[in-house]
Design a protein around this motif. Structure first.
Motif, PDB file in Angstrom:
ATOM      1  N   MET A   1     -81.147  27.892 -81.828  1.00  0.00           N
ATOM      2  CA  MET A   1     -80.098  28.297 -80.904  1.00  0.00           C
ATOM      3  C   MET A   1     -80.609  29.476 -80.082  1.00  0.00           C
ATOM      4  SD  MET A   1     -76.221  29.520 -81.774  1.00  0.00           S
ATOM      5  CE  MET A   1     -76.674  30.724 -82.991  1.00  0.00           C
ATOM      6  N   ASP A   2     -80.547  29.358 -78.784  1.00  0.00           N
ATOM      7  CA  ASP A   2     -81.005  30.393 -77.875  1.00  0.00           C
ATOM      8  C   ASP A   2     -79.814  31.266 -77.477  1.00  0.00           C
ATOM      9  OD1 ASP A   2     -82.399  30.384 -74.525  1.00  0.00           O
ATOM     10  OD2 ASP A   2     -82.525  31.879 -76.099  1.00  0.00           O
ATOM     11  N   LEU A   3     -79.810  32.548 -77.863  1.00  0.00           N
ATOM     12  CA  LEU A   3     -78.677  33.425 -77.591  1.00  0.00           C
ATOM     13  C   LEU A   3     -78.447  33.665 -76.116  1.00  0.00           C
ATOM     14  CD1 LEU A   3     -78.911  36.105 -80.414  1.00  0.00           C
ATOM     15  CD2 LEU A   3     -77.338  34.198 -80.223  1.00  0.00           C
ATOM     16  N   GLU A   4     -79.503  33.588 -75.295  1.00  0.00           N
ATOM     17  CA  GLU A   4     -79.318  33.778 -73.855  1.00  0.00           C
ATOM     18  C   GLU A   4     -78.448  32.678 -73.276  1.00  0.00           C
ATOM     19  OE1 GLU A   4     -82.843  34.477 -71.605  1.00  0.00           O
ATOM     20  OE2 GLU A   4     -83.581  35.935 -73.039  1.00  0.00           O
ATOM     21  N   LYS A   5     -78.542  31.492 -73.823  1.00  0.00           N
ATOM     22  CA  LYS A   5     -77.741  30.383 -73.321  1.00  0.00           C
ATOM     23  C   LYS A   5     -76.353  30.365 -73.955  1.00  0.00           C
ATOM     24  CE  LYS A   5     -81.658  27.521 -72.207  1.00  0.00           C
ATOM     25  NZ  LYS A   5     -82.402  26.309 -72.457  1.00  0.00           N
ATOM     26  N   GLN A   6     -76.160  31.123 -75.042  1.00  0.00           N
ATOM     27  CA  GLN A   6     -74.883  31.163 -75.729  1.00  0.00           C
ATOM     28  C   GLN A   6     -74.468  32.611 -75.952  1.00  0.00           C
ATOM     29  OE1 GLN A   6     -74.054  28.555 -78.763  1.00  0.00           O
ATOM     30  NE2 GLN A   6     -75.166  26.867 -77.887  1.00  0.00           N
ATOM     31  N   PRO A   7     -74.044  33.316 -74.878  1.00  0.00           N
ATOM     32  CA  PRO A   7     -73.696  34.728 -75.012  1.00  0.00           C
ATOM     33  C   PRO A   7     -72.534  34.960 -75.961  1.00  0.00           C
ATOM     34  CG  PRO A   7     -73.069  33.910 -72.854  1.00  0.00           C
ATOM     35  CD  PRO A   7     -73.859  32.831 -73.533  1.00  0.00           C
ATOM     36  N   SER A   8     -71.670  33.959 -76.152  1.00  0.00           N
ATOM     37  CA  SER A   8     -70.542  34.147 -77.055  1.00  0.00           C
ATOM     38  C   SER A   8     -70.989  34.258 -78.508  1.00  0.00           C
ATOM     39  CB  SER A   8     -69.533  33.015 -76.887  1.00  0.00           C
ATOM     40  OG  SER A   8     -70.130  31.785 -77.206  1.00  0.00           O
ATOM     41  N   ALA A   9     -72.222  33.861 -78.801  1.00  0.00           N
ATOM     42  CA  ALA A   9     -72.755  33.978 -80.155  1.00  0.00           C
ATOM     43  C   ALA A   9     -73.266  35.393 -80.436  1.00  0.00           C
ATOM     44  CB  ALA A   9     -73.882  32.965 -80.363  1.00  0.00           C
ATOM     45  N   LEU A  10     -73.278  36.226 -79.409  1.00  0.00           N
ATOM     46  CA  LEU A  10     -73.736  37.601 -79.589  1.00  0.00           C
ATOM     47  C   LEU A  10     -72.761  38.390 -80.430  1.00  0.00           C
ATOM     48  CD1 LEU A  10     -74.891  38.456 -75.965  1.00  0.00           C
ATOM     49  CD2 LEU A  10     -76.324  37.933 -77.941  1.00  0.00           C
ATOM     50  N   ARG A  11     -73.292  39.327 -81.198  1.00  0.00           N
ATOM     51  CA  ARG A  11     -72.445  40.216 -81.990  1.00  0.00           C
ATOM     52  C   ARG A  11     -71.613  41.093 -81.061  1.00  0.00           C
ATOM     53  NH1 ARG A  11     -72.502  39.590 -87.667  1.00  0.00           N
ATOM     54  NH2 ARG A  11     -72.050  41.796 -87.823  1.00  0.00           N
ATOM     55  N   ALA A  12     -70.362  41.305 -81.405  1.00  0.00           N
ATOM     56  CA  ALA A  12     -69.470  42.168 -80.628  1.00  0.00           C
ATOM     57  C   ALA A  12     -69.726  43.624 -81.002  1.00  0.00           C
ATOM     58  CB  ALA A  12     -68.017  41.803 -80.907  1.00  0.00           C
ATOM     59  N   SER A  13     -69.725  44.477 -80.010  1.00  0.00           N
ATOM     60  CA  SER A  13     -69.895  45.913 -80.257  1.00  0.00           C
ATOM     61  C   SER A  13     -68.525  46.575 -80.380  1.00  0.00           C
ATOM     62  CB  SER A  13     -70.666  46.549 -79.101  1.00  0.00           C
ATOM     63  OG  SER A  13     -69.866  46.568 -77.934  1.00  0.00           O
ATOM     64  N   ASP A  14     -68.522  47.824 -80.814  1.00  0.00           N
ATOM     65  CA  ASP A  14     -67.262  48.579 -80.850  1.00  0.00           C
ATOM     66  C   ASP A  14     -66.672  48.675 -79.445  1.00  0.00           C
ATOM     67  OD1 ASP A  14     -67.428  48.942 -83.577  1.00  0.00           O
ATOM     68  OD2 ASP A  14     -68.297  50.950 -83.432  1.00  0.00           O
ATOM     69  N   ALA A  15     -67.520  48.844 -78.428  1.00  0.00           N
ATOM     70  CA  ALA A  15     -67.041  48.925 -77.044  1.00  0.00           C
ATOM     71  C   ALA A  15     -66.405  47.600 -76.620  1.00  0.00           C
ATOM     72  CB  ALA A  15     -68.186  49.299 -76.102  1.00  0.00           C
ATOM     73  N   ASP A  16     -66.965  46.466 -77.043  1.00  0.00           N
ATOM     74  CA  ASP A  16     -66.383  45.159 -76.732  1.00  0.00           C
ATOM     75  C   ASP A  16     -64.996  45.040 -77.365  1.00  0.00           C
ATOM     76  OD1 ASP A  16     -68.688  44.231 -75.358  1.00  0.00           O
ATOM     77  OD2 ASP A  16     -69.592  43.601 -77.262  1.00  0.00           O
ATOM     78  N   ARG A  17     -64.877  45.488 -78.605  1.00  0.00           N
ATOM     79  CA  ARG A  17     -63.577  45.438 -79.287  1.00  0.00           C
ATOM     80  C   ARG A  17     -62.574  46.357 -78.594  1.00  0.00           C
ATOM     81  NH1 ARG A  17     -67.257  45.807 -83.263  1.00  0.00           N
ATOM     82  NH2 ARG A  17     -67.685  43.879 -84.330  1.00  0.00           N
ATOM     83  N   ASP A  18     -63.035  47.543 -78.191  1.00  0.00           N
ATOM     84  CA  ASP A  18     -62.140  48.481 -77.492  1.00  0.00           C
ATOM     85  C   ASP A  18     -61.640  47.901 -76.179  1.00  0.00           C
ATOM     86  OD1 ASP A  18     -62.385  50.327 -79.541  1.00  0.00           O
ATOM     87  OD2 ASP A  18     -63.857  51.558 -78.477  1.00  0.00           O
ATOM     88  N   ARG A  19     -62.533  47.252 -75.406  1.00  0.00           N
ATOM     89  CA  ARG A  19     -62.120  46.630 -74.136  1.00  0.00           C
ATOM     90  C   ARG A  19     -61.086  45.538 -74.380  1.00  0.00           C
ATOM     91  NH1 ARG A  19     -67.472  47.640 -72.719  1.00  0.00           N
ATOM     92  NH2 ARG A  19     -68.191  45.674 -73.571  1.00  0.00           N
ATOM     93  N   THR A  20     -61.306  44.752 -75.427  1.00  0.00           N
ATOM     94  CA  THR A  20     -60.368  43.683 -75.753  1.00  0.00           C
ATOM     95  C   THR A  20     -59.015  44.267 -76.173  1.00  0.00           C
ATOM     96  OG1 THR A  20     -62.216  42.274 -76.423  1.00  0.00           O
ATOM     97  CG2 THR A  20     -60.028  41.617 -77.170  1.00  0.00           C
ATOM     98  N   ALA A  21     -59.047  45.311 -76.977  1.00  0.00           N
ATOM     99  CA  ALA A  21     -57.811  45.974 -77.400  1.00  0.00           C
ATOM    100  C   ALA A  21     -57.072  46.561 -76.193  1.00  0.00           C
ATOM    101  CB  ALA A  21     -58.114  47.056 -78.430  1.00  0.00           C
ATOM    102  N   ASP A  22     -57.809  47.083 -75.222  1.00  0.00           N
ATOM    103  CA  ASP A  22     -57.187  47.619 -73.999  1.00  0.00           C
ATOM    104  C   ASP A  22     -56.453  46.512 -73.233  1.00  0.00           C
ATOM    105  OD1 ASP A  22     -58.070  50.193 -74.507  1.00  0.00           O
ATOM    106  OD2 ASP A  22     -59.785  50.057 -73.134  1.00  0.00           O
TER     107      ASP A  22
END
Length: 83
Positions: free
Chosen positions: A1-22
């Protein structure tokens, strides 16, 4: 599996979670989510390990589809040039 082709498979960062919570906080304030829906989705945000787990939590909300720059404050006006 190539992560560049599947960005949703990337680990979420604390900043990603904060943006989603916002986004969820904004949706609650706008009346798009009930308090129960908000609480349920926030629980999901902090359990999420990947971007793929975060995306469904905001997929049906308009703010999730805006460009990040559209939600930022307008830039400060430029200073007059000396002269």
């Amino acid at each position: 599996m190539d992560l560049e082709k599947q960005p949703s498979a990337l680990r979420a960062s604390d900043a990603d979670r904060d943006r989603t919570a916002d986004i969820l906080r904004e949706a609650l304030a706008e009346g798009r989510l009930t308090a129960d829906e908000h609480a349920e989705r926030i629980d999901g945000v902090y359990r999420a390990k990947t971007m793929a787990e975060l995306q469904p939590l905001v997929r049906d909300l308009p703010a999730a589809h805006e460009q990040p720059s559209a939600r930022r404050l307008a830039p400060a006006p430029s200073r007059p040039s000396p002269g």
